[in-house]
Scaffold this motif. Structure first.
Motif, mmCIF file in Angstrom:
data_model
loop_
_atom_site.group_PDB
_atom_site.id
_atom_site.type_symbol
_atom_site.label_atom_id
_atom_site.label_comp_id
_atom_site.label_asym_id
_atom_site.label_seq_id
_atom_site.Cartn_x
_atom_site.Cartn_y
_atom_site.Cartn_z
ATOM 1 N N ALA A 71 0.544 -7.547 -0.658
ATOM 2 C CA ALA A 71 0.986 -8.571 -0.310
ATOM 3 C C ALA A 71 2.651 -8.974 -0.672
ATOM 4 C CB ALA A 71 0.312 -9.879 -0.701
ATOM 5 N N ASN A 72 2.799 -8.384 -1.985
ATOM 6 C CA ASN A 72 4.181 -8.370 -2.642
ATOM 7 C C ASN A 72 4.917 -7.432 -2.575
ATOM 8 O OD1 ASN A 72 3.622 -11.083 -3.659
ATOM 9 N ND2 ASN A 72 2.557 -10.197 -5.374
ATOM 10 N N ALA A 73 4.641 -6.490 -1.616
ATOM 11 C CA ALA A 73 5.553 -5.373 -1.409
ATOM 12 C C ALA A 73 6.715 -5.464 -0.728
ATOM 13 C CB ALA A 73 4.684 -4.162 -0.522
ATOM 14 N N GLU A 75 8.987 -4.763 2.062
ATOM 15 C CA GLU A 75 8.711 -4.027 3.590
ATOM 16 C C GLU A 75 9.287 -2.847 3.726
ATOM 17 O OE1 GLU A 75 8.598 -5.359 8.190
ATOM 18 O OE2 GLU A 75 8.257 -7.110 6.687
ATOM 19 N N LEU A 76 10.577 -2.857 3.413
ATOM 20 C CA LEU A 76 11.426 -1.450 3.640
ATOM 21 C C LEU A 76 10.868 -0.330 2.908
ATOM 22 C CD1 LEU A 76 15.204 -2.854 3.732
ATOM 23 C CD2 LEU A 76 13.476 -2.367 5.631
ATOM 24 N N GLU A 77 10.498 -0.676 1.495
ATOM 25 C CA GLU A 77 10.064 0.231 0.765
ATOM 26 C C GLU A 77 8.641 0.687 1.260
ATOM 27 O OE1 GLU A 77 8.997 0.961 -3.967
ATOM 28 O OE2 GLU A 77 9.928 -0.673 -3.472
ATOM 29 N N LEU A 78 7.959 -0.192 1.663
ATOM 30 C CA LEU A 78 6.660 0.134 2.116
ATOM 31 C C LEU A 78 6.623 1.222 3.455
ATOM 32 C CD1 LEU A 78 3.236 -0.081 1.933
ATOM 33 C CD2 LEU A 78 3.505 -2.114 3.106
ATOM 34 N N ARG A 79 7.378 0.755 4.157
ATOM 35 C CA ARG A 79 7.775 1.652 5.430
ATOM 36 C C ARG A 79 7.911 3.052 4.901
ATOM 37 N NH1 ARG A 79 12.573 -1.766 9.035
ATOM 38 N NH2 ARG A 79 11.664 -3.538 9.469
ATOM 39 N N GLU A 80 8.829 3.199 4.049
ATOM 40 C CA GLU A 80 8.974 4.774 3.757
ATOM 41 C C GLU A 80 7.856 5.219 3.309
ATOM 42 O OE1 GLU A 80 11.998 6.396 3.932
ATOM 43 O OE2 GLU A 80 12.278 4.527 5.568
ATOM 44 N N ASP A 81 7.008 4.443 2.612
ATOM 45 C CA ASP A 81 5.774 5.040 1.805
ATOM 46 C C ASP A 81 5.031 5.653 2.892
ATOM 47 O OD1 ASP A 81 6.777 4.568 -0.863
ATOM 48 O OD2 ASP A 81 5.809 2.602 -0.730
ATOM 49 N N ILE A 82 4.933 4.846 4.103
ATOM 50 C CA ILE A 82 3.842 5.104 5.092
ATOM 51 C C ILE A 82 4.498 5.713 6.404
ATOM 52 C CG2 ILE A 82 2.346 3.479 4.469
ATOM 53 C CD1 ILE A 82 3.314 1.802 6.884
ATOM 54 N N ASN A 90 5.859 -1.393 12.339
ATOM 55 C CA ASN A 90 4.868 -2.410 12.620
ATOM 56 C C ASN A 90 3.721 -2.500 11.541
ATOM 57 O OD1 ASN A 90 3.893 -4.534 14.554
ATOM 58 N ND2 ASN A 90 2.388 -3.104 15.333
ATOM 59 N N LYS A 91 3.343 -1.391 11.259
ATOM 60 C CA LYS A 91 2.241 -1.131 10.312
ATOM 61 C C LYS A 91 2.543 -1.846 8.884
ATOM 62 C CE LYS A 91 0.082 3.205 12.232
ATOM 63 N NZ LYS A 91 0.032 4.663 12.143
ATOM 64 N N ALA A 92 3.875 -1.754 8.506
ATOM 65 C CA ALA A 92 4.195 -2.220 6.976
ATOM 66 C C ALA A 92 4.201 -3.843 7.248
ATOM 67 C CB ALA A 92 5.501 -1.667 6.956
ATOM 68 N N LYS A 93 4.518 -4.346 8.391
ATOM 69 C CA LYS A 93 4.593 -5.745 8.581
ATOM 70 C C LYS A 93 3.363 -6.219 8.730
ATOM 71 C CE LYS A 93 6.300 -9.223 11.966
ATOM 72 N NZ LYS A 93 6.902 -9.337 13.126
ATOM 73 N N ASN A 94 2.345 -5.601 9.291
ATOM 74 C CA ASN A 94 0.977 -5.975 9.470
ATOM 75 C C ASN A 94 0.158 -5.886 8.107
ATOM 76 O OD1 ASN A 94 1.113 -6.849 12.136
ATOM 77 N ND2 ASN A 94 0.416 -4.727 12.891
ATOM 78 N N ILE A 95 0.315 -4.789 7.397
ATOM 79 C CA ILE A 95 -0.226 -4.515 6.017
ATOM 80 C C ILE A 95 0.095 -5.852 5.078
ATOM 81 C CG2 ILE A 95 -0.362 -3.139 4.114
ATOM 82 C CD1 ILE A 95 -0.448 -0.927 5.984
#
Length: 214
Positions: A71-73, A75-82, A90-95
């Motif tokens: 929840a506190n991730a 978003e740009l970093e999570l995008r790179e992770d996945i 879209n997946k990062a935003k939804n997660i």
């Protein structure tokens, strides 16, 4: 001549019996330790192989250990992770949105009820049914590309819309087999019944299949 519902039910029980022997160990191929991980992995699996998702989540779930981490991730970093799972923006935003809603509306827990799961960003009936069936043990039909293709070839439905296919199969597959049957369809689709060049000559359920569209 159109097959009667009773005859379809009888035929599908024979298919289930064979599947039970051929795919006795069929299970969800996504790797997870809790319902949150299964929920996120299933979202990541959209337009991506389970194998690739499992590679990504091996490190992902070490970095993000609970619903609050996601929840506190950033978003740009999570995008790179996945990123390698595709559709990563879209997946990062939804997660992130999904986990924020889990915290605000469900005390940080993954809900069991279909109507609650469908309120979560990025969660459709396929994801909801998978989580309900595999983690909570609630019967349901997961309609993915394999289930869509095979249920039509097997003459169990004439529909292409996933929800309509789900409703058709719910009428035919006994509750106690629903979760396992969906996993067995995936195994069977990969082994014998791919989209191109199905192996009808060696298929263990060939005699029970009308081979619609093959």
């Amino acid at each position: 001549m159109r097959e009667k519902i009773a005859d379809k039910k009888e035929r599908i029980l024979k298919i289930i019996e064979i599947f039970g022997k051929v795919y006795s160990d069929a299970d969800c191929t996504l790797e997870y330790d809790n319902p949150l991980q299964l929920l996120i992995s299933t979202q990541l699996a959209a337009q991506c192989t389970d194998k690739r998702v499992n590679i990504v989540t091996k490190d992902l779930y070490k970095k993000y250990r609970d619903v609050y981490d996601f929840a506190n991730a950033d978003e740009l970093e999570l995008r790179e992770d996945i990123k390698s799972t595709g559709f990563f923006r879209n997946k990062a935003k939804n997660i992130i949105g999904c986990c924020k809603m889990l915290i605000s509306d469900y005390n940080g827990e993954v809900p069991r009820e279909m109507e609650d799961l469908l309120k979560l960003p990025g969660v459709g009936r396929k994801t909801a049914n998978l989580v309900r069936g595999d983690y909570f043990g609630i019967p349901g039909i997961v309609v993915d590309t394999h289930a869509t293709r095979l249920s039509n070839r097997l003459g169990l439905t004439t529909n292409k819309d996933p929800k309509k296919i789900e409703m058709d199969l719910l009428k035919l597959v006994p509750e106690e087999y629903q979760t396992s049957f969906c996993h067995q369809l995936v195994y069977h689709g990969r082994e014998y019944c791919p989209a191109a060049r199905p192996k009808c000559d060696i298929c263990p359920i060939s005699e029970l299949c009308p081979k619609v569209g093959v």
